[in-house]
Structures are given as C-alpha cells and as structure tokens.
Design a protein around this motif. Structure first.
Motif, short mmCIF file in Angstrom:
data_model
loop_
_atom_site.label_atom_id
_atom_site.label_comp_id
_atom_site.label_asym_id
_atom_site.label_seq_id
_atom_site.Cartn_x
_atom_site.Cartn_y
_atom_site.Cartn_z
N ILE A 51 -35.27 41.08 70.90
CA ILE A 51 -34.34 41.57 69.88
C ILE A 51 -33.06 40.74 69.95
N GLU A 52 -32.73 40.12 68.84
CA GLU A 52 -31.52 39.31 68.72
C GLU A 52 -30.46 40.17 68.01
N ASP A 53 -29.41 40.51 68.74
CA ASP A 53 -28.37 41.42 68.27
C ASP A 53 -27.15 40.58 67.87
N CYS A 54 -26.89 40.48 66.56
CA CYS A 54 -25.87 39.56 66.05
C CYS A 54 -24.80 40.29 65.24
N LEU A 55 -23.62 39.70 65.21
CA LEU A 55 -22.57 40.09 64.27
C LEU A 55 -22.51 39.02 63.19
#
Length: 405
Positions: free
Chosen positions: A299-303
């Motif tokens: 899971i790539e958690d980005c802003l």
C-alpha cells in the motif's frame, strides 16, 4: 486398531454448501459403532472448531484423534471459511473489544457478529500498553507484541493463549529489535522471529527463532545474514509460509536509500529479497503491506494536490495506491486500484481486505472525526459502513484452527 466410541446415538449436523451455489443442504449422519472410525475422522475433519471442542469429551478415542497433530494439520486444510477479527474501543477509556464476522458473499455480511472472549493473557498484554501493542496473524493464530518484553500467541477460535518471554529486548537507542511471527506450513509449528543489531557498532543483524513445540530460543537454521545497512521501516505480513518485511537499503549502488522487501522462509529459515518496481523503490510516500486472499499487497500512502486549480496553494488529499505482487516474483507488481475518498474532509486508513477484494477502512468522519469501519468496493467506489464504531480499529483475517489445543 482404534478404541471404539461406545455411544448409543450421536448426530453430526453438517451444513455443506451446495456446489451449485444454491441454499445450504443439511445432512444428518448417525455416528455409531456401525460406522468405521476412519469415516468418522473424515466427517469430523469437515466440522468447524466449536463442535470438535465438545466432541473431545464424548470418548477417549475422539479426544485422542482431535488432539493429534495429524488431525489438526488436516483440519486446517479443510477449513475454507474466512473470518474477520475486528478489534476496537467503543470509547477511548473503555476496554478493547473483539468481534468475529464470517467473511462470506451472502447478504448476511456483516450482520452476523459474534463477540470474542479475550483470555486474561491477552487482556494483560493489551492493558500494559494498549496503543503500542502490535498484532500479526498466521494460520488462525494471532501474536501480540507489546512493550513488556513478552509476546502472546492467541487462538480466538478455542479461546486459548500462551505467552513467550522475549530475550535481550534492550530499548536504549543503540540496540534495535524487530519481531515477526508465522506458522511453519511444513510442521504447523508457530514461530517467533527476533532480529536484532547494535546500531553503534554496525554489527550484522543477529537472528533468533522461537518454536512453540520446543519452547526455546535458538539461532536460525540458515547462516545467510542481512546486510548491516538494512533498516526495517514497516510492518510484517505472512503469505504462503513466508514472512515479509519492508526495509530501506542502498539499492543498485545509488546514493541514498530505496525501499526493498526482505523475506524470511519459515521452513528453511533463509532470508531473501523481493525488489520493488522503481516507482515504489524510490517513492516518497509511506509504504505498508497487507494480505489480500493469498497474495502480498503493498500500500502506497501518498499526499497529493487536490487538483490543477489548487496547484501551489498547499491543499492536499490522501490517496492510497494498492499494488499486488504477482506469483511471488520480484519486481512483478500489478497496480490494482487507488482509493481517493475524502468527502466533506473525512479521512480514511486501510485496515485490511475482504476476500472479495473490498478494502476495509477506518473512516474518520467530521466534525468530531468519530471512527467507523467501512468496506470500499474499488470498481463502483461505493462505501458501506459495517456497524462497528469506535477508535483504534484493527482487522485481521483468519480461519478457524485447533492449534494450541
């Protein structure tokens, strides 16, 4: 020659799913001296855990059978029903609660919630430091790692837990310890992995393994040690008898560090590497892992900025990109979907996945940002609340097992 169970009349009611997908069929089978013991064993292998616990009290032959390692191993392979174990606090200062929900495709999901009895060992581990307790799951067992130098292995299906002392757990800013957990698929023996190093002297990582059958700590079978420069940075996930850790390390000789996945085989106790695609290796986003059915998911958690009209104005939204590893092959990751869901300023955290592929979200809704558990369908982007409200929500997928009997 098995000792015969001398019972006048005993009925098993087995609810077997019709292969056509129609309504369940109910079959009543009379268990008596006329049915060979081997046939009785086949029938019992298909039953859920709860009746088997009761049947252990019927006669010595049945207790001996159900308690045997061969029966426990075969029973695991016969259990296809997934369950979701959901933990949450209904209010900040109330005790942690757990409920079990059958993860099926029927219209009853998620209404059949069953409260889970928490053994005292688990209660003690959670209460010691409730917000620093981490749980990993494998083969229907959960392992809790708190801050009291103990681990607790818990089987929620049979309401039993055992504790394990973690040696040499020094927390002084110099020594670093990483813990992992999984059940060896060959021996069905729960294992705890302890990986430690001295940051000051940059000595190689030291690996110790605890097996529940022997109840002792020892060195890992394999001598292949991790690089001194590896730094663990994420959670662990167990898939197919392999424990995966996210780490950072120097990659391809470049300056600086990149992301990498380290694997630990629970049978051979050897380490390996899983290289990520360049977009994940050098991403500035946070990475974590989950299990989706029998696949590893990153899971790539980005802003990300809200839109073209907001560029440069400092307005961001949280976006998750879901990647699945294909057939355990390095660098072969498929992007499944993205979650870009923040209506009315709400926020979401991914807590797990259903076997249908839906993401399970802790959904924080303004203005009070109260948490609720919800399922997100990636294709329609529909979100459905599951009737669980509280804080510090956790979700673990498990199958019933007799391990720890």
């Amino acid at each position: 020659m098995h000792t015969r169970c001398l019972i006048d009349e005993m009925f098993f009611i087995m609810i077997l799913q019709d292969f056509t997908g129609n309504e369940n069929s109910i079959i009543k089978i009379k268990m008596s001296d006329n049915i060979p013991f081997e046939i009785q064993e086949i029938i019992m292998n298909k039953l859920p855990v709860e009746p088997l616990i009761r049947f252990r009290t019927v006669c010595k032959a049945w207790k001996s059978l159900i308690d045997s390692s061969d029966f426990i191993r075969n029973h695991i392979t016969q259990q296809n029903q997934q369950h979701l174990l959901v933990g949450y606090h209904e209010a900040l200062h109330l005790p942690l609660k757990y409920v079990s929900i059958p993860d099926d495709d029927t219209a009853t999901f998620p209404h059949h919630k069953v409260p889970v009895t928490i053994p005292q060992l688990v209660v003690n581990s959670i209460n010691h430091h409730p917000y620093y307790t981490r749980i990993d799951s494998s083969h229907g067992l959960l392992c809790l790692f708190g801050t009291n130098n103990k681990a607790v292995i818990w089987n929620p299906s049979i309401r039993k837990a055992v504790d394990v002392v973690l040696p040499h757990m020094v927390d002084d800013g110099i020594h670093e310890n990483v813990l992992g957990f999984g059940v060896c698929p060959e021996t069905i023996d729960p294992k705890i992995i302890k990986i430690g190093t001295n940051m000051k002297d940059l000595i190689p990582w030291q690996v110790e393994v605890f097996t529940l059958s022997a109840r002792v700590w020892r060195s890992a079978y394999s001598g292949n040690l991790l690089s001194k420069s590896v730094r663990f940075s994420g959670n662990q996930v167990v898939v197919g008898g392999v424990v995966y850790f996210i780490v950072s390390d120097r990659v391809d000789g470049r300056d600086g560090c990149g992301n990498l996945i380290i694997s630990f085989d629970l049978t051979s106790e050897e380490f390996g590497e899983v290289k990520l695609p360049d977009s994940l290796t050098y991403t500035r986003c946070n990475l974590s892992m989950r299990k989706l059915r029998e696949s590893l998911v990153v899971i790539e958690d980005c802003l990300e900025e809200l839109g073209p009209e907001e560029v440069g104005r400092g307005y961001y939204k949280r976006v998750y990109h879901i990647w699945r590893m294909e057939d355990g092959v390095s660098k072969l990751f498929e992007k499944l979907f993205s979650i870009d869901y923040s209506p009315d300023g709400s926020d979401v955290d991914i807590r797990g996945f259903r076997k249908t592929g839906e993401a399970l979200l802790e959904w924080l809704v303004p203005p009070d940002f109260d948490s609720t558990l919800a399922a997100y369908e990636p294709y329609s982007k529909a979100i459905t609340t599951l009737g669980i409200n509280g804080s510090f929500i956790s979700v673990y997928s498990f199958q019933e097992t007799l391990l720890l009997l």
